[in-house]
Write a protein that holds these residues in place. Structure first.
Motif, PDB file in Angstrom:
ATOM      1  N   VAL A 285      16.952  18.844  14.485  1.00  0.00           N
ATOM      2  CA  VAL A 285      15.909  19.863  14.354  1.00  0.00           C
ATOM      3  C   VAL A 285      14.686  19.147  13.793  1.00  0.00           C
ATOM      4  CG1 VAL A 285      15.223  22.030  13.277  1.00  0.00           C
ATOM      5  CG2 VAL A 285      17.615  21.647  13.895  1.00  0.00           C
ATOM      6  N   ARG A 286      13.583  19.160  14.551  1.00  0.00           N
ATOM      7  CA  ARG A 286      12.364  18.489  14.105  1.00  0.00           C
ATOM      8  C   ARG A 286      11.262  19.526  13.905  1.00  0.00           C
ATOM      9  NH1 ARG A 286       9.300  14.148  17.895  1.00  0.00           N
ATOM     10  NH2 ARG A 286       9.217  16.019  19.194  1.00  0.00           N
ATOM     11  N   PHE A 287      10.539  19.392  12.777  1.00  0.00           N
ATOM     12  CA  PHE A 287       9.496  20.370  12.435  1.00  0.00           C
ATOM     13  C   PHE A 287       8.447  19.672  11.585  1.00  0.00           C
ATOM     14  CE2 PHE A 287      13.109  20.426   9.629  1.00  0.00           C
ATOM     15  CZ  PHE A 287      12.574  20.403   8.347  1.00  0.00           C
ATOM     16  N   ASP A 288       7.316  20.325  11.405  1.00  0.00           N
ATOM     17  CA  ASP A 288       6.273  19.761  10.541  1.00  0.00           C
ATOM     18  C   ASP A 288       6.784  19.677   9.116  1.00  0.00           C
ATOM     19  OD1 ASP A 288       4.499  19.564  12.651  1.00  0.00           O
ATOM     20  OD2 ASP A 288       3.532  21.501  12.235  1.00  0.00           O
TER      21      ASP A 288
ATOM     22  N   GLY B 187       8.467  12.332   7.207  1.00  0.00           N
ATOM     23  CA  GLY B 187       7.208  11.610   7.295  1.00  0.00           C
ATOM     24  C   GLY B 187       6.140  12.639   7.606  1.00  0.00           C
ATOM     25  N   GLU B 188       5.387  12.422   8.688  1.00  0.00           N
ATOM     26  CA  GLU B 188       4.485  13.472   9.150  1.00  0.00           C
ATOM     27  C   GLU B 188       5.285  14.684   9.610  1.00  0.00           C
ATOM     28  OE1 GLU B 188       1.126  13.634   9.156  1.00  0.00           O
ATOM     29  OE2 GLU B 188       1.212  11.801   7.957  1.00  0.00           O
ATOM     30  N   THR B 189       6.421  14.411  10.230  1.00  0.00           N
ATOM     31  CA  THR B 189       7.358  15.478  10.579  1.00  0.00           C
ATOM     32  C   THR B 189       8.602  15.310   9.715  1.00  0.00           C
ATOM     33  OG1 THR B 189       8.425  14.208  12.350  1.00  0.00           O
ATOM     34  CG2 THR B 189       6.514  15.559  12.949  1.00  0.00           C
ATOM     35  N   ALA B 190       9.467  16.297   9.765  1.00  0.00           N
ATOM     36  CA  ALA B 190      10.741  16.229   9.058  1.00  0.00           C
ATOM     37  C   ALA B 190      11.854  16.528  10.052  1.00  0.00           C
ATOM     38  CB  ALA B 190      10.778  17.216   7.895  1.00  0.00           C
ATOM     39  N   VAL B 191      13.033  15.958   9.787  1.00  0.00           N
ATOM     40  CA  VAL B 191      14.142  16.059  10.731  1.00  0.00           C
ATOM     41  C   VAL B 191      15.440  16.296   9.967  1.00  0.00           C
ATOM     42  CG1 VAL B 191      15.526  14.809  12.439  1.00  0.00           C
ATOM     43  CG2 VAL B 191      13.038  14.542  12.427  1.00  0.00           C
TER      44      VAL B 191
ATOM     45  N   GLU C  40       8.654   7.455  14.896  1.00  0.00           N
ATOM     46  CA  GLU C  40       8.388   7.729  13.489  1.00  0.00           C
ATOM     47  C   GLU C  40       9.525   7.288  12.576  1.00  0.00           C
ATOM     48  OE1 GLU C  40       6.771  11.393  10.642  1.00  0.00           O
ATOM     49  OE2 GLU C  40       7.422  11.809  12.703  1.00  0.00           O
ATOM     50  N   PHE C  41      10.751   7.300  13.102  1.00  0.00           N
ATOM     51  CA  PHE C  41      11.903   7.085  12.226  1.00  0.00           C
ATOM     52  C   PHE C  41      12.823   5.967  12.724  1.00  0.00           C
ATOM     53  CE2 PHE C  41      10.860  11.688  11.741  1.00  0.00           C
ATOM     54  CZ  PHE C  41      10.403  11.612  10.432  1.00  0.00           C
ATOM     55  N   GLY C  42      12.244   4.945  13.323  1.00  0.00           N
ATOM     56  CA  GLY C  42      13.055   3.843  13.835  1.00  0.00           C
ATOM     57  C   GLY C  42      13.850   3.130  12.760  1.00  0.00           C
ATOM     58  N   ARG C  43      13.237   2.908  11.596  1.00  0.00           N
ATOM     59  CA  ARG C  43      13.956   2.230  10.500  1.00  0.00           C
ATOM     60  C   ARG C  43      15.062   3.123   9.939  1.00  0.00           C
ATOM     61  NH1 ARG C  43       8.853  -0.083  10.048  1.00  0.00           N
ATOM     62  NH2 ARG C  43       8.920  -2.367   9.872  1.00  0.00           N
ATOM     63  N   GLU C  44      14.758   4.390   9.788  1.00  0.00           N
ATOM     64  CA  GLU C  44      15.765   5.311   9.273  1.00  0.00           C
ATOM     65  C   GLU C  44      16.961   5.417  10.230  1.00  0.00           C
ATOM     66  OE1 GLU C  44      11.861   6.485   7.398  1.00  0.00           O
ATOM     67  OE2 GLU C  44      12.550   5.795   9.368  1.00  0.00           O
ATOM     68  N   LEU C  45      16.670   5.407  11.541  1.00  0.00           N
ATOM     69  CA  LEU C  45      17.762   5.490  12.505  1.00  0.00           C
ATOM     70  C   LEU C  45      18.588   4.212  12.516  1.00  0.00           C
ATOM     71  CD1 LEU C  45      15.898   7.420  15.316  1.00  0.00           C
ATOM     72  CD2 LEU C  45      17.983   8.178  14.153  1.00  0.00           C
ATOM     73  N   ARG C  46      17.951   3.059  12.289  1.00  0.00           N
ATOM     74  CA  ARG C  46      18.748   1.836  12.181  1.00  0.00           C
ATOM     75  C   ARG C  46      19.670   1.918  10.970  1.00  0.00           C
ATOM     76  NH1 ARG C  46      18.884  -2.922  14.482  1.00  0.00           N
ATOM     77  NH2 ARG C  46      16.815  -2.775  15.442  1.00  0.00           N
ATOM     78  N   ALA C  47      19.124   2.388   9.841  1.00  0.00           N
ATOM     79  CA  ALA C  47      19.955   2.520   8.646  1.00  0.00           C
ATOM     80  C   ALA C  47      21.106   3.492   8.881  1.00  0.00           C
ATOM     81  CB  ALA C  47      19.108   2.978   7.470  1.00  0.00           C
ATOM     82  N   TYR C  48      20.862   4.524   9.682  1.00  0.00           N
ATOM     83  CA  TYR C  48      21.910   5.503   9.949  1.00  0.00           C
ATOM     84  C   TYR C  48      22.996   4.916  10.836  1.00  0.00           C
ATOM     85  CZ  TYR C  48      24.343   9.666  11.543  1.00  0.00           C
ATOM     86  OH  TYR C  48      25.321  10.591  11.837  1.00  0.00           O
ATOM     87  N   PHE C  49      22.584   4.262  11.933  1.00  0.00           N
ATOM     88  CA  PHE C  49      23.567   3.783  12.909  1.00  0.00           C
ATOM     89  C   PHE C  49      24.141   2.413  12.560  1.00  0.00           C
ATOM     90  CE2 PHE C  49      21.583   7.064  15.577  1.00  0.00           C
ATOM     91  CZ  PHE C  49      22.727   7.671  16.070  1.00  0.00           C
TER      92      PHE C  49
END
Length: 485
Positions: free
Chosen positions: A325-328, A367-371, A472-481
């Motif tokens: 779910v992505r939102f401002d 970040g600018e958006t939230a997920v 926007e969240f490439g680093r966060e997704l690397r940390a997740y996966f």
């Protein structure tokens, strides 16, 4: 404001040669001399990086003294009973080279009312930092930059005891006074090493995004155990809940995994903000570092963003269903935003689980958006679901259940399975996506500001659609996966 918060004749005996050896890699029954030597070599190299040199110390002292004098003049012009104190790591000489925080606290007499204190505090702040701007913690203060240093001018009440505090900032001067009497040069050096270690493993900072170890907590732990090396040795063997009570107050009970009773306020656990994950993280890396000391433990990992190819490879290999779910992002400071995001994550994942869409793992990004991001073991369910009723012999409830479903043309049954009524009825949502796109999303526990943003609109991303998050969240997704301790 900084994240702050101890006598040469400390109970740790920090002045002795044997204890100095202990701090720099002293004896432990499982250590051989080679590991002790390597521990000492690594710590010495870290100290070369984190210890401020004489020029840096002189520069900071000149700026701090100049601004403290300016603040004191402004404060006493307004209130004869006011005074000024420098607090935090730069006051206690536990700051790391390159840090630029100077915290100046303006203490007003306790008979002043809160509104006047805030008014005077801002007046003194602007007089001290003419180009500064106002920020708000528990009450307003002035923040600015002078000669490259980040300055906070914060009003508080001048009290006799931390147990009399009217706001959290009133406690901070007591922390500084307590540790100034106990941290000698050797322990202060070990504090700097400990802080850098916690930064390197990603567990430093009491903000509500990190939920790690504050500066004050780190200082207390180094003091309590007598150095960096003894702290690591102890942490490696912690059995949570761990309870430390430096002044033997023994009056409060806390449910946190790490409890360090504030020496200045027995009703407060200094480690309350520490998440179980960060307590465990310190334990893990303490064991790793003692076993194989290396500079890499002191260097924060800054991974490259995950690429689309890598993300797709992970999704193919895992065969889960990613959904987001992505939102401002709500316009909140981090300490307000992240608790709301975590509450929303927990509410949404509970909503998934309650409807049979089993959550494998979930997290949040901002970040600018939230997920709110989750992986589902099950993303689609059959059209019907089983609904167990009461045992037939529980007459009043059983009859009510039977009558409810007996004339329902869309239900199968009721029928008897073992000793109870059962019906098979139409499922409300056959896909997790349908649930997220429905008004039922707002029935789960959401953070108030998150709910407001969702009401304004949001995107639901399923499967390969989550690749749009990489920008926007490439680093966060690397940390997740590619998770690590």
């Amino acid at each position: 404001m900084s994240d702050d918060d101890a006598d040469a004749e400390s109970k740790a005996g920090s002045g002795s040669d044997s204890d100095a050896d202990e701090r720099d890699g002293g004896t432990h029954e499982h250590d051989d001399s080679g590991k002790r030597d390597e521990f000492s070599r690594v710590v010495a190299a870290v100290r070369n990086q984190v210890d401020p040199d004489a020029e840096e110390r002189d520069r900071l002292r000149e700026v701090a003294d100049r601004l403290a004098t300016r603040a004191e003049v402004a404060a006493t012009d307004l209130c004869a009973g006011a005074n000024v104190i420098q607090v935090g790591s730069t006051a206690r000489d536990t700051w790391i080279s390159g840090d630029r925080d100077i915290d100046i606290f303006v203490r007003f007499p306790p008979e002043l009312d809160r509104e006047t204190l805030e008014e005077y505090g801002l007046d003194v702040g602007h007089a001290t930092l003419p180009e500064g701007h106002e920020e708000y913690a528990e009450h307003p203060y002035v923040k600015g930059t002078v000669d490259g240093f980040d300055i906070d001018v914060v009003p508080c009440f001048r009290l006799e005891s931390a147990t009399e505090i009217r706001s959290a900032v009133d406690r901070t001067p007591f922390h500084t006074q307590y540790l100034e009497r106990r941290l000698d040069d050797a322990l202060a050096a070990d504090v700097r090493v400990a802080k850098q270690f916690l930064k390197g493993i990603g567990a430093y900072g009491s903000d509500l995004r990190t939920r790690g170890f504050s500066g004050y907590l780190t200082e207390l732990l180094v003091w309590e155990y007598g150095g960096f090396r003894p702290l690591l040795a102890a942490a490696a063997d912690w059995q949570p809940p761990v309870e430390l009570d430096p002044e033997g107050h023994g009056r409060e009970t806390f449910a946190d995994p790490l409890v360090v009773i504030d020496p200045t306020d027995p009703e407060r656990n200094v480690a309350a903000v520490c998440s179980p994950e960060n307590v465990a993280r310190l334990q893990h890396y303490a064991r790793e570092f003692i076993d194989a000391p290396a500079l890499a433990f002191f260097e924060a990992d800054d991974p490259d963003p995950l690429t689309e190819t890598e993300l797709c490879e992970h999704l193919t290999a895992r065969r889960t269903t990613p959904i987001a779910v992505r939102f401002d992002a709500p316009d909140l400071v981090a300490d307000q935003l992240y608790p709301q995001l975590r509450k929303s994550r927990d509410g949404i994942t509970q909503g998934f689980d309650d409807r049979g869409f089993d959550v494998f793992r979930a997290t949040t990004f901002a970040g600018e958006t939230a997920v709110v991001f989750a992986e589902l073991e099950v993303a689609e369910r059959p059209t019907v679901e089983r609904h167990d009723g009461p045992p037939v012999h529980v007459r009043s409830h059983a009859e009510g259940f039977y009558e409810t479903y007996a004339d329902d043309p869309d239900a199968y049954g009721p029928f008897i399975d073992d000793d109870r009524y059962v019906t098979e009825r139409e499922r409300e949502f056959t896909s997790a996506q349908a649930f997220l796109e429905s008004e039922r999303l707002f029935d789960v526990g959401l953070g108030a500001h998150v709910e407001t943003e969702l009401e304004s609109g949001y995107d639901v991303l399923v499967g390969d659609e989550v690749t749009v998050l990489l920008g926007e969240f490439g680093r966060e997704l690397r940390a997740y996966f590619e998770p690590a301790p």
